[in-house]
Structures are given as structure tokens and as C-alpha cells.
Design a protein around this motif. Sequence first.
Motif, PDB file in Angstrom:
ATOM      1  N   TYR A  31       0.811  -1.214   0.000  1.00 48.86           N
ATOM      2  CA  TYR A  31       0.000   0.000   0.000  1.00 48.86           C
ATOM      3  C   TYR A  31       0.844   1.265   0.000  1.00 48.86           C
ATOM      4  O   TYR A  31       1.838   1.368   0.737  1.00 48.86           O
ATOM      5  N   VAL A  32       0.416   2.209  -0.812  1.00 53.44           N
ATOM      6  CA  VAL A  32       0.878   3.580  -0.681  1.00 53.44           C
ATOM      7  C   VAL A  32       0.297   4.122   0.621  1.00 53.44           C
ATOM      8  O   VAL A  32      -0.874   3.892   0.932  1.00 53.44           O
ATOM      9  N   MET A  33       1.118   4.838   1.375  1.00 50.81           N
ATOM     10  CA  MET A  33       0.651   5.426   2.627  1.00 50.81           C
ATOM     11  C   MET A  33       0.697   6.943   2.523  1.00 50.81           C
ATOM     12  O   MET A  33       1.668   7.510   2.018  1.00 50.81           O
ATOM     13  N   GLY A  34      -0.349   7.556   3.003  1.00 47.87           N
ATOM     14  CA  GLY A  34      -0.435   9.003   2.912  1.00 47.87           C
ATOM     15  C   GLY A  34      -0.859   9.643   4.220  1.00 47.87           C
ATOM     16  O   GLY A  34      -1.402   8.975   5.112  1.00 47.87           O
ATOM     17  N   TRP A  35      -0.570  10.927   4.309  1.00 50.39           N
ATOM     18  CA  TRP A  35      -1.061  11.763   5.411  1.00 50.39           C
ATOM     19  C   TRP A  35      -1.872  12.911   4.825  1.00 50.39           C
ATOM     20  O   TRP A  35      -1.458  13.539   3.850  1.00 50.39           O
ATOM     21  N   PHE A  36      -2.998  13.160   5.426  1.00 48.91           N
ATOM     22  CA  PHE A  36      -3.855  14.278   5.084  1.00 48.91           C
ATOM     23  C   PHE A  36      -4.138  15.056   6.364  1.00 48.91           C
ATOM     24  O   PHE A  36      -3.918  14.545   7.476  1.00 48.91           O
ATOM     25  N   VAL A 100      -3.777   2.082  -4.940  1.00 49.05           N
ATOM     26  CA  VAL A 100      -3.610   2.693  -6.268  1.00 49.05           C
ATOM     27  C   VAL A 100      -2.223   3.310  -6.338  1.00 49.05           C
ATOM     28  O   VAL A 100      -1.897   4.186  -5.539  1.00 49.05           O
ATOM     29  N   PRO A 101      -1.388   2.895  -7.286  1.00 42.91           N
ATOM     30  CA  PRO A 101       0.015   3.359  -7.296  1.00 42.91           C
ATOM     31  C   PRO A 101       0.232   4.718  -7.932  1.00 42.91           C
ATOM     32  O   PRO A 101       1.332   5.026  -8.372  1.00 42.91           O
ATOM     33  N   TYR A 102      -0.804   5.556  -8.015  1.00 43.06           N
ATOM     34  CA  TYR A 102      -0.667   6.899  -8.547  1.00 43.06           C
ATOM     35  C   TYR A 102      -1.758   7.757  -7.928  1.00 43.06           C
ATOM     36  O   TYR A 102      -2.453   7.319  -7.024  1.00 43.06           O
ATOM     37  N   TYR A 103      -1.901   9.011  -8.351  1.00 44.13           N
ATOM     38  CA  TYR A 103      -2.881   9.939  -7.781  1.00 44.13           C
ATOM     39  C   TYR A 103      -2.687  10.055  -6.270  1.00 44.13           C
ATOM     40  O   TYR A 103      -3.647  10.021  -5.499  1.00 44.13           O
ATOM     41  N   TYR A 104      -1.450  10.200  -5.860  1.00 49.32           N
ATOM     42  CA  TYR A 104      -1.142  10.243  -4.438  1.00 49.32           C
ATOM     43  C   TYR A 104      -1.890  11.362  -3.728  1.00 49.32           C
ATOM     44  O   TYR A 104      -2.179  11.253  -2.545  1.00 49.32           O
ATOM     45  N   HIS A 105      -2.115  12.475  -4.431  1.00 45.10           N
ATOM     46  CA  HIS A 105      -2.694  13.640  -3.796  1.00 45.10           C
ATOM     47  C   HIS A 105      -4.211  13.537  -3.626  1.00 45.10           C
ATOM     48  O   HIS A 105      -4.803  14.351  -2.932  1.00 45.10           O
ATOM     49  N   ASP A 106      -4.821  12.564  -4.276  1.00 45.35           N
ATOM     50  CA  ASP A 106      -6.273  12.479  -4.318  1.00 45.35           C
ATOM     51  C   ASP A 106      -6.788  11.580  -3.200  1.00 45.35           C
ATOM     52  O   ASP A 106      -6.521  10.382  -3.196  1.00 45.35           O
ATOM     53  N   ALA A 107      -7.534  12.157  -2.283  1.00 42.76           N
ATOM     54  CA  ALA A 107      -8.066  11.387  -1.156  1.00 42.76           C
ATOM     55  C   ALA A 107      -8.943  10.229  -1.622  1.00 42.76           C
ATOM     56  O   ALA A 107      -9.061   9.211  -0.928  1.00 42.76           O
ATOM     57  N   ARG A 108      -9.545  10.359  -2.791  1.00 42.56           N
ATOM     58  CA  ARG A 108     -10.420   9.291  -3.296  1.00 42.56           C
ATOM     59  C   ARG A 108      -9.644   8.022  -3.641  1.00 42.56           C
ATOM     60  O   ARG A 108     -10.231   6.946  -3.791  1.00 42.56           O
ATOM     61  N   SER A 109      -8.315   8.120  -3.755  1.00 44.60           N
ATOM     62  CA  SER A 109      -7.502   6.942  -4.038  1.00 44.60           C
ATOM     63  C   SER A 109      -7.290   6.067  -2.817  1.00 44.60           C
ATOM     64  O   SER A 109      -6.841   4.935  -2.939  1.00 44.60           O
ATOM     65  N   TYR A 110      -7.593   6.603  -1.661  1.00 43.13           N
ATOM     66  CA  TYR A 110      -7.284   5.923  -0.403  1.00 43.13           C
ATOM     67  C   TYR A 110      -8.518   5.204   0.118  1.00 43.13           C
ATOM     68  O   TYR A 110      -9.537   5.840   0.379  1.00 43.13           O
ATOM     69  N   GLY A 111      -8.384   3.900   0.300  1.00 45.22           N
ATOM     70  CA  GLY A 111      -9.535   3.116   0.724  1.00 45.22           C
ATOM     71  C   GLY A 111      -9.644   2.934   2.221  1.00 45.22           C
ATOM     72  O   GLY A 111     -10.720   2.571   2.724  1.00 45.22           O
TER      73      GLY A 111
END
Length: 123
Positions: A31-36, A100-111
Motif C-alpha cells: 500500500y501507498v501510505m499518505g497523510w492528510f 492505487v500506485p498513482y494519484y497520491y494527492h487524491d483522497a479518493r484513491s485511499y480506501g
Amino acid sequence: VQLQASGGGLVQAGGSLRLSCAASGLIFNMYVMGWFRQAPGKEREFVAALSQSGSRREYADSVKGRFTISRDNAKNTVYLQMTSLRPEDTASYYCAASSVPYYYHDARSYGYWGQGTQVTVSS
């Protein structure tokens, strides 16, 4: 799946904090991991994201040079080191996981999303 964020708190401007997010119930290294973050009365905004291997990092312009995202796949944990904090960094910070291995900035990519951890920066 659970994402447990921690490490928030109250800090003076110019100070530092490190947020952690421990993941369970998923194959973390896939998984790509993100912070918002989300401040009162504002929309949730992208802060930083890191690819599965850690080779690709992306940051919001507002935090570049001050925040660093990292991950420890052995511990199923992603970190956000925040330095030179400003009052405008005050928000609830959320970690999220994306297959999803792209669209890192888009919150909709994060499940998957964790609960927020509050960061308050005083001036």
C-alpha cells in the motif's frame, strides 16, 4: 483493517512533532501510505505520501522542506516528521492507505483511513 495514528499534541511555532500510524489487517508493503489534514471549517488536504517501497515521496507545497514522510515495513508503520511548525499547520492529521500506485494527492484513491490525531501549533 485498522490504522492507528498517534503523536499529535500542542507545540510552539518552530517546534517539531513526529506522527506515527500503525497499520494492521492489511499487507502493509503493498500500500501507498499518505497523510492528510483537516483544519476546522476547511476541506481535508493532502500533506504527504510514500510509495510501497519508499522510493517515491510526494509532498504538498506548503510542507516541502519541513515535513518528512517515512515508513518501516517491518513494523507496519508510517511516520510524519514535522519540523519548523507554523500555526497554519494546526489541524487533525489522518493517515490513509491506498492500493492505487498513482494519484497520491487524491483522497479518493485511499480506501482505508485512520482516526485523526490533533496537532495544535501556538504562535
